[in-house]
Structures are given as structure tokens and as C-alpha cells.
Design a protein around this motif. Sequence first.
Motif, PDB file in Angstrom:
ATOM      1  N   UNK A  60      -4.291 -14.846  -4.722  1.00  0.00           N
ATOM      2  CA  UNK A  60      -4.496 -16.102  -5.430  1.00  0.00           C
ATOM      3  C   UNK A  60      -5.690 -16.865  -4.858  1.00  0.00           C
ATOM      4  N   UNK A  61      -5.963 -18.028  -5.450  1.00  0.00           N
ATOM      5  CA  UNK A  61      -7.105 -18.849  -5.037  1.00  0.00           C
ATOM      6  C   UNK A  61      -8.380 -18.005  -5.034  1.00  0.00           C
ATOM      7  N   UNK A  62      -8.538 -17.230  -6.117  1.00  0.00           N
ATOM      8  CA  UNK A  62      -9.740 -16.411  -6.313  1.00  0.00           C
ATOM      9  C   UNK A  62      -9.957 -15.409  -5.180  1.00  0.00           C
ATOM     10  N   UNK A  63      -8.840 -14.894  -4.632  1.00  0.00           N
ATOM     11  CA  UNK A  63      -8.934 -13.838  -3.636  1.00  0.00           C
ATOM     12  C   UNK A  63      -8.812 -14.274  -2.196  1.00  0.00           C
ATOM     13  N   UNK A  64      -8.402 -15.502  -1.956  1.00  0.00           N
ATOM     14  CA  UNK A  64      -8.324 -15.997  -0.582  1.00  0.00           C
ATOM     15  C   UNK A  64      -6.907 -16.088  -0.031  1.00  0.00           C
ATOM     16  N   UNK A  65      -5.898 -16.122  -0.904  1.00  0.00           N
ATOM     17  CA  UNK A  65      -4.522 -16.333  -0.466  1.00  0.00           C
ATOM     18  C   UNK A  65      -3.598 -15.262  -1.045  1.00  0.00           C
ATOM     19  N   UNK A  66      -2.401 -15.157  -0.450  1.00  0.00           N
ATOM     20  CA  UNK A  66      -1.433 -14.176  -0.918  1.00  0.00           C
ATOM     21  C   UNK A  66      -0.553 -14.775  -2.010  1.00  0.00           C
ATOM     22  N   UNK A  67       0.038 -13.921  -2.814  1.00  0.00           N
ATOM     23  CA  UNK A  67       0.893 -14.337  -3.928  1.00  0.00           C
ATOM     24  C   UNK A  67       2.282 -14.752  -3.452  1.00  0.00           C
ATOM     25  N   UNK A  68       2.732 -14.138  -2.356  1.00  0.00           N
ATOM     26  CA  UNK A  68       4.070 -14.430  -1.829  1.00  0.00           C
ATOM     27  C   UNK A  68       3.969 -14.944  -0.394  1.00  0.00           C
ATOM     28  N   UNK A  69       3.511 -16.182  -0.224  1.00  0.00           N
ATOM     29  CA  UNK A  69       3.293 -16.701   1.133  1.00  0.00           C
ATOM     30  C   UNK A  69       4.580 -16.938   1.914  1.00  0.00           C
ATOM     31  N   UNK A  70       5.722 -17.007   1.229  1.00  0.00           N
ATOM     32  CA  UNK A  70       6.973 -17.269   1.935  1.00  0.00           C
ATOM     33  C   UNK A  70       7.482 -16.043   2.689  1.00  0.00           C
ATOM     34  N   UNK A  71       6.968 -14.862   2.339  1.00  0.00           N
ATOM     35  CA  UNK A  71       7.361 -13.656   3.066  1.00  0.00           C
ATOM     36  C   UNK A  71       6.705 -13.641   4.450  1.00  0.00           C
ATOM     37  N   UNK A  72       7.394 -13.060   5.425  1.00  0.00           N
ATOM     38  CA  UNK A  72       6.825 -12.984   6.774  1.00  0.00           C
ATOM     39  C   UNK A  72       5.614 -12.057   6.814  1.00  0.00           C
ATOM     40  N   UNK A  73       5.684 -10.959   6.081  1.00  0.00           N
ATOM     41  CA  UNK A  73       4.563 -10.040   5.902  1.00  0.00           C
ATOM     42  C   UNK A  73       4.598  -9.587   4.448  1.00  0.00           C
ATOM     43  N   UNK A  74       3.504  -8.997   3.975  1.00  0.00           N
ATOM     44  CA  UNK A  74       3.427  -8.547   2.586  1.00  0.00           C
ATOM     45  C   UNK A  74       2.908  -7.117   2.539  1.00  0.00           C
ATOM     46  N   UNK A  75       3.310  -6.397   1.488  1.00  0.00           N
ATOM     47  CA  UNK A  75       2.816  -5.040   1.303  1.00  0.00           C
ATOM     48  C   UNK A  75       2.942  -4.649  -0.167  1.00  0.00           C
ATOM     49  N   UNK A  76       1.846  -4.138  -0.749  1.00  0.00           N
ATOM     50  CA  UNK A  76       1.835  -3.628  -2.119  1.00  0.00           C
ATOM     51  C   UNK A  76       0.908  -2.419  -2.191  1.00  0.00           C
ATOM     52  N   UNK A  77       1.127  -1.570  -3.177  1.00  0.00           N
ATOM     53  CA  UNK A  77       0.255  -0.414  -3.371  1.00  0.00           C
ATOM     54  C   UNK A  77      -1.148  -0.859  -3.771  1.00  0.00           C
ATOM     55  N   UNK A  78      -1.248  -1.949  -4.533  1.00  0.00           N
ATOM     56  CA  UNK A  78      -2.553  -2.439  -4.976  1.00  0.00           C
ATOM     57  C   UNK A  78      -3.525  -2.635  -3.817  1.00  0.00           C
ATOM     58  N   UNK A  79      -2.981  -3.128  -2.704  1.00  0.00           N
ATOM     59  CA  UNK A  79      -3.816  -3.584  -1.602  1.00  0.00           C
ATOM     60  C   UNK A  79      -4.611  -2.461  -0.944  1.00  0.00           C
ATOM     61  N   UNK A  80      -4.286  -1.216  -1.249  1.00  0.00           N
ATOM     62  CA  UNK A  80      -5.016  -0.093  -0.684  1.00  0.00           C
ATOM     63  C   UNK A  80      -6.192   0.329  -1.571  1.00  0.00           C
ATOM     64  N   UNK A  81      -6.423  -0.399  -2.651  1.00  0.00           N
ATOM     65  CA  UNK A  81      -7.434  -0.002  -3.615  1.00  0.00           C
ATOM     66  C   UNK A  81      -8.848   0.011  -3.070  1.00  0.00           C
ATOM     67  N   UNK A  82      -9.222  -1.009  -2.323  1.00  0.00           N
ATOM     68  CA  UNK A  82     -10.597  -1.077  -1.808  1.00  0.00           C
ATOM     69  C   UNK A  82     -10.898   0.092  -0.886  1.00  0.00           C
ATOM     70  N   UNK A  83      -9.985   0.367   0.032  1.00  0.00           N
ATOM     71  CA  UNK A  83     -10.185   1.469   0.975  1.00  0.00           C
ATOM     72  C   UNK A  83     -10.269   2.804   0.243  1.00  0.00           C
ATOM     73  N   UNK A  84      -9.414   2.992  -0.764  1.00  0.00           N
ATOM     74  CA  UNK A  84      -9.410   4.241  -1.526  1.00  0.00           C
ATOM     75  C   UNK A  84     -10.740   4.450  -2.235  1.00  0.00           C
ATOM     76  N   UNK A  85     -11.208   3.419  -2.919  1.00  0.00           N
ATOM     77  CA  UNK A  85     -12.454   3.538  -3.676  1.00  0.00           C
ATOM     78  C   UNK A  85     -13.662   3.710  -2.766  1.00  0.00           C
TER      79      UNK A  85
END
Length: 739
Positions: A447-472
Motif C-alpha cells: 500500500x501507499x504506492x509500494x511503501x507499506x504492507x497490506x496487513x500491518x497488524x501481523x507480526x510478520x508477512x509472507x505471500x507468493x507475490x513478494x518473490x516476483x522481483x527476485x524471480x524476474x
Amino acid sequence: MGAIDGGLVVGLLLAALQCAAAFEGQWIGGAGDESFLGLLDYSRSLWGECADPSSLTMSVSPLFQTVPMLYSGSEDGLLEGPTWPAYWTQNSYGPTLGSLPFMPDLAFHAVRTSHSWWFNNMADGTNPYGTDGSQGFAPDGCLCDNGAPTSCNYKQGDGNVPLHDWTLEETLSAVVMQAELLLISRNTSDIEHHLPLFLRTSNLLESRRDPASGMTMFLSGPSSNLLAPSFGGWAQDTGKHAWSYMTGVSVTYTAALNRMIECALLVGNKALVQLFTARRDFNLRGLPSYLAPSRAFFVRSVDPNGTLHGVPGQPRYGYFEASPNHDAVALRVVDDDLAAKIFGYMEGLGTMLRPNVFALPNTDATGKPPVKGSGAVGYDDMLCGNGITCGSIWQFGTWVNGGVWTTTEARWLLAAARLNRTDIAAASVQQMKTLFGTPWRMDNPLTNFGLDVYQPAEDINLTIDAFGSAAAFLRGLFEYLYAADTLTLVPHLPDNITALTQSFGVRWGAYRIFLATRGVRSAGLVHATLNGQPLSAPHRLNSSTVTLVYSALPPASPEALAALNSTFRTAFTRLDLVLTFGGAAVSAASANTNTDSDPGHAPRRSAAPAADRPSVAPLNCTALAAAHGLSAARLAKLQNFSHSLLAANSTRDTLAATLSLLALAYHSTADVRCTGLNNGTLPALPSAASNQASVVQMLSTAVNLSAGLDYLFANTLAASPDPLAAQLRALWAASSKRT
């Protein structure tokens, strides 16, 4: 001043860079820009599975979250994330396309399983949507927004769902991913299984061709796009929304057909080759209809009355839509000339499209900058209106309207790489690592145009999407263009890299290709060796590409051939490919002699002085392991099983070995992480809760991998007539009896 000789410049650059110290990472070696090489090494480390065959152990990094953490042992597949217990097409699209060529064994197997949830649940026209089918019945060939082993969501489930069309472009993205996987694996039985399913999806799309367009364009309605439900269709004066021509459907369907044609060619299905080719050619004739008046990029959609959506500067619908543009370039739907124009236009948008390194899915329809408080609305043609009138998650920069998704970012980076701009991918990976990788906040959307996480209440976050930059980033170096009998590599290394060694294999059927390069890429390819011998016909080499012919490769081992159509064998035959660019000495001795077996270790640091450490309570590592990790009995069983695998060479190259060794690796590395957080040799996260959650995630991964081993034995190996399956079952049974 006189003209400068290009060859002299390359020679001087090469000489300067060859003086640079060599870089030796866990996965990447080379010479030149060490920060670039280090980011490549980091990118590959996120997929884990670093094996040492001499001791039959695996190591994983205690520093970062990795793809195996998304594995569900009870379902034997990947999930979107711990808070998203299913697998989404759109979210996995970029990471999957980027990483399929180099996916290690567990990830490749798990992705194949997760894809099966979509195809096993393909709609057949009798699947009701809504209460008692109040929203109709999903048409035959329709796949999922998100799927699970026994369920599939045939519409994007957020927003005004009764007005949504079916998941058309998401369905097509699933076909692209699966067809790409099949071309890489060359599993002919799997291809034969999927071709009829691909045909059903193709027939669904054919039912949307509009005769008014000469059958070259497709009608689709709200939420039929990839990043649904942002697409609102054709707004009527009555307030209703009708179907229109959406560019993404034509682009993604063309990419799917291209791969479907190659799959059909691979198994000799001439009828489907002819049919899919004819349909693809109709698509190509229609693509120019989606171009903006400048002919430099694609609009988002065209209303049947001719109104264009997605042309910056228009009083209405004046935003730019990124997805169909970067996808057309990344997936080679458009030729080099149009690809260069599209990329040039996107790069020229500057911070209007990339305010914080990452590319947004869209710019603002009113031309305002993408920052909080600017009054920007983003889209002005969603079902609910624009970002301001819709509010909540529909605000510009939050979710599908201008929020950052690294699944789309990955495809933008692949597009940039095609234009030799791998520096853009390096910057994206660095931003992702700094803001979200290091603090264990691998969330999406951002969120915030790429500066913040969508689920800030979680202690940590993990999604498959987040590996996209490294993969490409990794795939973009060489593209890896798979066809029925060829694999073409298109090098895109920057000129500040004069040597590269990939200590991991690139998948192609029974083979893994270990790649090395020498020289400056812009000087052009001049030589290549395969297993130390000069590359010769029918393989092909020119100044910018090298094409390997599968049928002309050295013979594969019997074990590798047996693994081709197996669901649990992982053996392969190694090939060493060395590419030499102009200016570098040609020598067969430059062959890549590294193996995929370097155990490697994550970088460690000295303990920080106590006064410099965050004031958080130390973790009770023993209690955490007891509560969340493998039991003592299970650890003993896994260790016994691993020892028996080491004694029996024939069982090493199996999914059972991978699962067992990875489970042990994550369990032991959780203790390394816990200890390192306590003594300051690993960087602490912002809170005690997040520190603890990171250790628990590693322990839970070990448990999940161990559960996957149970699933494998209870299902795949129990039903297999393969003698190796019987041998594994015997070793597994005996592992409980050893002391």
C-alpha cells in the motif's frame, strides 16, 4: 572531437572490469559489479534447497523468508500465504513465470500440485455461482481466481460480485503458467492430459469473439481482468456496465496460444497445432485495434462505440494501464519495434508510474502524482466510480487501484530485461529486500504506492507475490524461451558484469543446464561450448542468441529419463554451457565447474555490543522448538531416513529425500536464527513478537515439510508401481525402528 571506436570502448571496459575482484556467492559467481552479483545471489537464495550430496544435507538461510515456507504438507502444494489458505492465479503469475526455469525440486513439484487445483476444478457449465446459481453457472473451461484441492472461485470475490464477469484473464494466466511448466518439464503424459483442458478454455474464449470486430477482438465484462476487480467495463448512461474489448484478454490469450501450440507440437498433435495457430493469428490481426492514437502503447480497453480507456491526457479515462503493455513485451506477444516503443513510453512516465521504484498497475486519470494528499483518483471507470468516490481499499495507491503488486512488477521487470534494462530489476530487488525482505514483511499488495504492507497488524508477512522481483531478475538475464524442441537464451547482462557463473541448474526436460559467461555482453556472442565442446549444428549461435536443440543434446542418463514422467523422481543429467562474448579469450577451460551442491552459508556477523542491540526480551529457543517444531521422535525418524538415503544412492534423487532433508534443515536453522537473534549475530526484527514469529515460521515450515513426506508416502508412493517407490517405502518403514 573525433568519433570513438565502439570496439575500443568495449575493450577498455572489459580490461577495467577484469581487474575487479571476483565475486563468489552461494549461488552466483562472477566478476564486475559486486552489488549486482550479490543481488542475484540473494534472489536465488529465496528458493532455498541448497544441497550437499556428499553428506546428504541441505542448508537454508536464517536471514530471510523463503518459498518453502509457503508449502502446505497436508495439501502437498503452495499456498498464497499464511493468511491466504488457497492459491491465486493473478498473484502467482509473475513469480511463477519468473522462476519456473530455475525452480528447485520442492517448489516445482508444489507449484505443479497447486496448478492442479485450478485444472481439476475447471468449470463444466454446471457449477452454480451465488445462492442456487443466482449469478449463473460458470462456463465450461473457466478456471479460478483462487483454488484449493476441492474448490475454485470462478469470479473475483470482492466488490459488487453479482455484476462481475467470469475470471477470463485469470483463467488465461493459469494456462500460460501451466503450458510454460509443461514445455520446461517435457512431461509428455502431463501434456497429453492438459491439452484437452487447454482446448476447453480456448473454446470459452472463442465464444467471446465479436463478429463486429471481424472476430479479432473479445467482449468481456467487469472484473474479467487479471488485477480484478478494477475493470468496470463499458459504462452506460443508465448506470449499468456492459461488456467491452479489454486489451489484456487478447494479450494473455495470445501468450497462452503461443505456448499451447508448442505443447501440441511437442506431442505431435497436428490438429491442435493447426487450430491453435489459426486462433492465434486472428488475435494478432486484432492487436493493433487496441493501440493508443500515438501507436506507442496499448490502451486498457475499447468500448464498442470507439471510446478508449487508458490514454493519458484524455479528459476521461486518462490513466495509463501497465499490465497489458508490460505483459505484451515480457511474453513476446509484440515484435521488437513495438516492444521498444512500449518500454520507452512506460519509462518516460517516470515517477507517475514508478514513484517508489516499483511500477504501479495504473497512473492517475486526472494526471495527478501518486502521493498521499495529491487528490489523485487513479481509475475513474471502476464499477463503484473512482478512487475517491469508492473510498476504502479502492483509494488510489492501496489495492487494485494503484497499489503495488510484485506479481505485476515481475512482468514489468521481464519486459525491461528484454530491452537490456536489468538494472531496473536490480533496483526493484534491492527495494524489496530493504523494505520488506530484511524485516520479514514479504506482503502484497504493498500500500501507499509500494511503501507499506497490506496487513500491518501481523507480526510478520509472507505471500507468493513478494518473490516476483527476485524471480524476474534471474530469468531476465537470459529470458529462456522454451519451444517444442528448442530452448533459446537471449543474454541481457549489463556491461559491468564480465563473468557470471550460475551454480544452479536451469530446467529442460531430463537436463539441468549450468550456465557461465565471459566477456561484455554488448560486444556480442562469439563462441559457446556445451560440456567443453564447441557448440555446433543443429544448435545455433548468433551475436545475440544461442539456441539449443533438445533432440541433439548428449544422451540423458536412465535415471534422468525415468524422472521425466515421474511424480517423485528428481534425477537429471547435467549440461555445462559457457557463453563467450566479444573481447574475452575463447577457452573450453572456462567451463562452469561449480555444482548445485555447494552447501553455502548465510553471511554472519559479529555479535553487536549489548548496548547497541534492540531492547527486546530474549527468546526461549528450547520452548519454541518444543511447542512449534518437530518432536524428538519425528526428528529421529527423519535423521534415520536420511542416513538410509545416503547409504542407498538410488534413492537420493527423489522428492522424499528433498522433503526429509529440508525438514531437518528448517528445524536446525530455526535454532540458528533463534540463537542469532538472542546474541546479536543476526539482525533483530522490530519487536519481540516479530522475532518470535520468524522463528516459529521456520519451525512450522519444518513441520509442514515433514507432513508433506507423510502425504507423499500415503498417496504418491503408495500407489506407484515404480520399484523405487517400494524401496523408499521400505526405508521409511525401517527408519522408525533404528536407534
